[in-house]
Motif scaffolding. Structure first.
Motif, PDB file in Angstrom:
ATOM      1  N   ARG A 152      -4.569  -7.435  -1.418  1.00  0.00           N
ATOM      2  CA  ARG A 152      -3.827  -8.470  -0.179  1.00  0.00           C
ATOM      3  C   ARG A 152      -2.746  -9.380  -0.745  1.00  0.00           C
ATOM      4  NH1 ARG A 152      -8.640  -9.671   1.408  1.00  0.00           N
ATOM      5  NH2 ARG A 152      -8.780 -12.007   0.653  1.00  0.00           N
ATOM      6  N   THR A 153      -2.854  -9.800  -1.789  1.00  0.00           N
ATOM      7  CA  THR A 153      -1.818 -10.783  -2.345  1.00  0.00           C
ATOM      8  C   THR A 153      -0.365  -9.901  -2.536  1.00  0.00           C
ATOM      9  OG1 THR A 153      -3.618 -12.419  -3.620  1.00  0.00           O
ATOM     10  CG2 THR A 153      -1.181 -12.266  -4.390  1.00  0.00           C
ATOM     11  N   HIS A 154      -0.522  -8.836  -3.006  1.00  0.00           N
ATOM     12  CA  HIS A 154       0.727  -7.812  -3.165  1.00  0.00           C
ATOM     13  C   HIS A 154       1.178  -7.601  -1.672  1.00  0.00           C
ATOM     14  CE1 HIS A 154       0.997  -6.744  -7.262  1.00  0.00           C
ATOM     15  NE2 HIS A 154      -0.309  -7.108  -7.254  1.00  0.00           N
ATOM     16  N   GLU A 155       0.111  -7.387  -0.809  1.00  0.00           N
ATOM     17  CA  GLU A 155       0.606  -6.940   0.681  1.00  0.00           C
ATOM     18  C   GLU A 155       1.522  -8.368   1.263  1.00  0.00           C
ATOM     19  OE1 GLU A 155      -1.326  -4.786   4.356  1.00  0.00           O
ATOM     20  OE2 GLU A 155      -2.458  -6.296   3.619  1.00  0.00           O
ATOM     21  N   ARG A 156       0.839  -9.377   1.128  1.00  0.00           N
ATOM     22  CA  ARG A 156       1.477 -10.692   1.707  1.00  0.00           C
ATOM     23  C   ARG A 156       2.837 -10.901   1.105  1.00  0.00           C
ATOM     24  NH1 ARG A 156      -4.147 -14.200   1.885  1.00  0.00           N
ATOM     25  NH2 ARG A 156      -4.284 -13.867   4.108  1.00  0.00           N
ATOM     26  N   LEU A 157       3.563 -10.127   0.076  1.00  0.00           N
ATOM     27  CA  LEU A 157       4.458 -10.445  -0.661  1.00  0.00           C
ATOM     28  C   LEU A 157       5.364  -9.208  -0.307  1.00  0.00           C
ATOM     29  CD1 LEU A 157       3.643 -12.333  -3.863  1.00  0.00           C
ATOM     30  CD2 LEU A 157       4.535 -13.079  -1.893  1.00  0.00           C
ATOM     31  N   GLY A 158       5.017  -8.543   0.618  1.00  0.00           N
ATOM     32  CA  GLY A 158       5.806  -7.296   1.026  1.00  0.00           C
ATOM     33  C   GLY A 158       5.555  -5.960   0.473  1.00  0.00           C
ATOM     34  N   ALA A 159       4.511  -5.871  -0.438  1.00  0.00           N
ATOM     35  CA  ALA A 159       4.003  -4.527  -1.036  1.00  0.00           C
ATOM     36  C   ALA A 159       3.532  -3.905  -0.162  1.00  0.00           C
ATOM     37  CB  ALA A 159       3.368  -4.829  -2.181  1.00  0.00           C
ATOM     38  N   GLN A 160       3.472  -2.428  -0.388  1.00  0.00           N
ATOM     39  CA  GLN A 160       2.839  -1.434   0.364  1.00  0.00           C
ATOM     40  C   GLN A 160       1.796  -0.589  -0.189  1.00  0.00           C
ATOM     41  OE1 GLN A 160       5.376   0.614   2.932  1.00  0.00           O
ATOM     42  NE2 GLN A 160       5.872  -0.849   4.289  1.00  0.00           N
ATOM     43  N   VAL A 161       0.825  -0.025  -0.043  1.00  0.00           N
ATOM     44  CA  VAL A 161       0.060   0.953  -0.912  1.00  0.00           C
ATOM     45  C   VAL A 161       0.617   2.136  -0.679  1.00  0.00           C
ATOM     46  CG1 VAL A 161      -2.034   2.185  -0.999  1.00  0.00           C
ATOM     47  CG2 VAL A 161      -2.031  -0.177  -0.604  1.00  0.00           C
ATOM     48  N   ASP A 208     -22.000  12.367 -28.593  1.00  0.00           N
ATOM     49  CA  ASP A 208     -22.117  11.040 -28.967  1.00  0.00           C
ATOM     50  C   ASP A 208     -20.579  10.465 -28.363  1.00  0.00           C
ATOM     51  OD1 ASP A 208     -22.315   8.471 -30.249  1.00  0.00           O
ATOM     52  OD2 ASP A 208     -21.516   9.198 -32.264  1.00  0.00           O
ATOM     53  N   LEU A 209     -20.441  10.470 -27.158  1.00  0.00           N
ATOM     54  CA  LEU A 209     -19.073  10.239 -26.412  1.00  0.00           C
ATOM     55  C   LEU A 209     -19.546   9.576 -25.334  1.00  0.00           C
ATOM     56  CD1 LEU A 209     -16.053  10.805 -26.657  1.00  0.00           C
ATOM     57  CD2 LEU A 209     -16.542  12.713 -25.435  1.00  0.00           C
ATOM     58  N   GLY A 210     -18.770   8.287 -25.174  1.00  0.00           N
ATOM     59  CA  GLY A 210     -18.634   7.873 -23.844  1.00  0.00           C
ATOM     60  C   GLY A 210     -17.201   7.815 -23.360  1.00  0.00           C
ATOM     61  N   SER A 211     -17.104   7.970 -22.173  1.00  0.00           N
ATOM     62  CA  SER A 211     -15.795   8.207 -21.418  1.00  0.00           C
ATOM     63  C   SER A 211     -15.556   7.498 -20.081  1.00  0.00           C
ATOM     64  CB  SER A 211     -15.157   9.572 -21.435  1.00  0.00           C
ATOM     65  OG  SER A 211     -16.211  10.257 -20.479  1.00  0.00           O
ATOM     66  N   TYR A 212     -14.390   6.977 -19.979  1.00  0.00           N
ATOM     67  CA  TYR A 212     -14.315   6.207 -18.724  1.00  0.00           C
ATOM     68  C   TYR A 212     -12.758   6.363 -18.332  1.00  0.00           C
ATOM     69  CZ  TYR A 212     -13.265   2.119 -15.726  1.00  0.00           C
ATOM     70  OH  TYR A 212     -12.874   1.479 -14.487  1.00  0.00           O
ATOM     71  N   ILE A 213     -12.666   6.623 -17.083  1.00  0.00           N
ATOM     72  CA  ILE A 213     -11.304   6.840 -16.650  1.00  0.00           C
ATOM     73  C   ILE A 213     -11.053   5.881 -15.309  1.00  0.00           C
ATOM     74  CG2 ILE A 213      -9.844   8.399 -15.361  1.00  0.00           C
ATOM     75  CD1 ILE A 213     -11.040  10.635 -16.793  1.00  0.00           C
ATOM     76  N   GLU A 214     -10.007   5.100 -15.367  1.00  0.00           N
ATOM     77  CA  GLU A 214      -9.720   3.968 -14.366  1.00  0.00           C
ATOM     78  C   GLU A 214      -8.808   4.318 -13.341  1.00  0.00           C
ATOM     79  OE1 GLU A 214     -10.480  -0.126 -14.927  1.00  0.00           O
ATOM     80  OE2 GLU A 214      -8.458  -0.679 -14.495  1.00  0.00           O
ATOM     81  N   PRO A 215      -9.098   4.191 -12.023  1.00  0.00           N
ATOM     82  CA  PRO A 215      -8.166   4.500 -10.972  1.00  0.00           C
ATOM     83  C   PRO A 215      -7.542   3.216 -10.833  1.00  0.00           C
ATOM     84  CG  PRO A 215     -10.148   4.462  -9.968  1.00  0.00           C
ATOM     85  CD  PRO A 215     -10.531   4.374 -11.437  1.00  0.00           C
ATOM     86  N   ASN A 216      -6.184   3.291 -10.524  1.00  0.00           N
ATOM     87  CA  ASN A 216      -5.621   1.983 -10.030  1.00  0.00           C
ATOM     88  C   ASN A 216      -4.850   2.352  -8.723  1.00  0.00           C
ATOM     89  OD1 ASN A 216      -4.392   0.480 -13.375  1.00  0.00           O
ATOM     90  ND2 ASN A 216      -6.431   0.292 -12.265  1.00  0.00           N
ATOM     91  N   VAL A 217      -4.199   1.470  -7.946  1.00  0.00           N
ATOM     92  CA  VAL A 217      -3.719   1.711  -6.695  1.00  0.00           C
ATOM     93  C   VAL A 217      -2.129   1.367  -6.825  1.00  0.00           C
ATOM     94  CG1 VAL A 217      -3.335   1.062  -4.372  1.00  0.00           C
ATOM     95  CG2 VAL A 217      -5.514   1.120  -5.317  1.00  0.00           C
ATOM     96  N   TRP A 218      -1.352   2.476  -6.470  1.00  0.00           N
ATOM     97  CA  TRP A 218       0.186   2.259  -6.756  1.00  0.00           C
ATOM     98  C   TRP A 218       0.730   1.451  -5.577  1.00  0.00           C
ATOM     99  CZ3 TRP A 218       3.320   2.316 -10.549  1.00  0.00           C
ATOM    100  CH2 TRP A 218       3.233   3.131 -11.769  1.00  0.00           C
ATOM    101  N   MET A 219       1.476   0.276  -5.546  1.00  0.00           N
ATOM    102  CA  MET A 219       2.021  -0.372  -4.651  1.00  0.00           C
ATOM    103  C   MET A 219       3.605  -0.690  -5.170  1.00  0.00           C
ATOM    104  SD  MET A 219      -0.876  -3.142  -3.762  1.00  0.00           S
ATOM    105  CE  MET A 219      -0.398  -3.448  -1.953  1.00  0.00           C
ATOM    106  N   ILE A 220       4.290  -0.506  -4.037  1.00  0.00           N
ATOM    107  CA  ILE A 220       5.574  -0.652  -4.089  1.00  0.00           C
ATOM    108  C   ILE A 220       6.016  -1.988  -3.428  1.00  0.00           C
ATOM    109  CG2 ILE A 220       8.054   0.167  -3.542  1.00  0.00           C
ATOM    110  CD1 ILE A 220       7.116   2.760  -4.035  1.00  0.00           C
ATOM    111  N   HIS A 221       6.785  -2.976  -3.825  1.00  0.00           N
ATOM    112  CA  HIS A 221       7.405  -4.232  -3.154  1.00  0.00           C
ATOM    113  C   HIS A 221       8.845  -3.672  -2.531  1.00  0.00           C
ATOM    114  CE1 HIS A 221       4.684  -7.532  -4.548  1.00  0.00           C
ATOM    115  NE2 HIS A 221       4.159  -6.393  -5.265  1.00  0.00           N
ATOM    116  N   LYS A 222       8.998  -3.688  -1.165  1.00  0.00           N
ATOM    117  CA  LYS A 222      10.147  -3.066  -0.761  1.00  0.00           C
ATOM    118  C   LYS A 222      11.373  -3.985  -0.933  1.00  0.00           C
ATOM    119  CE  LYS A 222       8.185   0.532   1.210  1.00  0.00           C
ATOM    120  NZ  LYS A 222       8.527   1.974   0.576  1.00  0.00           N
ATOM    121  N   GLY A 223      10.989  -5.343  -1.057  1.00  0.00           N
ATOM    122  CA  GLY A 223      11.983  -6.493  -1.176  1.00  0.00           C
ATOM    123  C   GLY A 223      12.025  -6.967  -2.460  1.00  0.00           C
ATOM    124  N   THR A 224      12.771  -7.264  -3.347  1.00  0.00           N
ATOM    125  CA  THR A 224      12.826  -7.903  -4.435  1.00  0.00           C
ATOM    126  C   THR A 224      13.671  -9.446  -4.450  1.00  0.00           C
ATOM    127  OG1 THR A 224      14.864  -6.785  -5.270  1.00  0.00           O
ATOM    128  CG2 THR A 224      12.716  -6.052  -5.643  1.00  0.00           C
TER     129      THR A 224
END
Length: 258
Positions: free
Chosen positions: A185-194, A241-257
């Motif tokens: 939401r902080t990104h979104e308020r500054l003009g970013a989109q998912v 003897d293996l533990g594994s973790y794959i983390e997802p993130n969310v791509w956001m683009i700030h339309k204005g800079t």
């Protein structure tokens, strides 16, 4: 990049290229909410320290305006060569690794990628994370990039580890309709989109004993475990003897800079 001080208490923003003597203070800021196991992502291990030495002009620090030279926040970015319409599934790992590989082969970056914003624990809830994002946007514009992109780690997703990121990233709250997650939401308020999900943004593997040490948990049998701070379950294979973790993130683009 010094923003100047409008009052004795206003923050002063700088890059490590401008204030190299403050690199240790910037680096000592604790990311806080990041779980221990993320520090063992091999891409982080191999490339993170190079941000300070090879790309200091893209690392941001924030000082208090009291004259005490206290670093209260930081922002880490990297210039990348990416198609904004086809951002990579590997997200954070691809951006950090790619920034240096692009330099090695002379590939021209077209985007600035926001990697991490850190605010000191005693300076939370002062709007500094939004300040850091605004400075990242300014940095992208100053260097002539097409925009700012970010593989964002949502701040509350760890509470919903069984919900697919593709759904979580689109949750919205009532009554204002803004994104549910505070950091998104902080990104979104500054003009970013998912614009999509990076399903394999970071990947951490290790022996079962390593995972037990990193998480302060026991894993008596093979299977998937909900782990504090993890956005997805951690998979444990005791036979290998293996533990594994794959983390997802969310791509956001700030339309204005600006």
């Amino acid at each position: 990049m010094d923003s100047g001080k409008t009052s004795p208490d206003s923050p002063e923003v700088f890059t490590l290229a401008e204030r190299p003597g403050l690199a240790d203070r910037v680096g000592s800021l604790d990311p806080g909410r990041l779980p221990e196991f993320l520090r063992h992502d091999p891409i982080n291990r191999d490339y993170w320290s190079r941000l300070y030495t090879e790309l200091p002009e893209f690392q941001i620090g924030v000082l208090t305006g009291s004259g005490s030279e206290s670093v209260v926040a930081a922002g880490y970015t990297a210039p990348v060569a990416m198609d904004p319409k086809r951002l990579p599934d590997r997200g954070w790992d691809a951006a950090l690794e790619g920034a240096f590989r692009d330099r090695e082969v002379g590939r021209r970056p077209n985007l600035l990628c926001a990697l991490l914003a850190v605010v000191g624990a005693e300076h939370q809830r002062r709007g500094l994370s939004a300040l850091v994002l605004r400075e990242m946007r300014k940095l992208a514009a100053r260097h002539g990039f097409d925009g700012l992109v970010a593989p964002v780690r949502p701040s509350l997703k760890h509470r919903y580890p069984l919900v697919p990121m593709e759904r979580y990233a689109l949750w919205r709250r009532e009554p204002d309709g803004l994104l549910f997650d505070p950091w998104l939401r902080t990104h979104e308020r500054l003009g970013a989109q998912v614009v999509g999900v990076a399903p394999g943004s970071m990947e951490v593997t290790g022996a079962v004993a390593d995972w037990e040490r990193w998480t302060e948990m026991s894993f008596p049998e093979s299977g998937e475990y909900v782990v504090e701070g993890a956005l997805n379950p951690v998979r444990i294979d005791r036979e290998r003897d293996l533990g594994s973790y794959i983390e997802p993130n969310v791509w956001m683009i700030h339309k204005g800079t600006n």
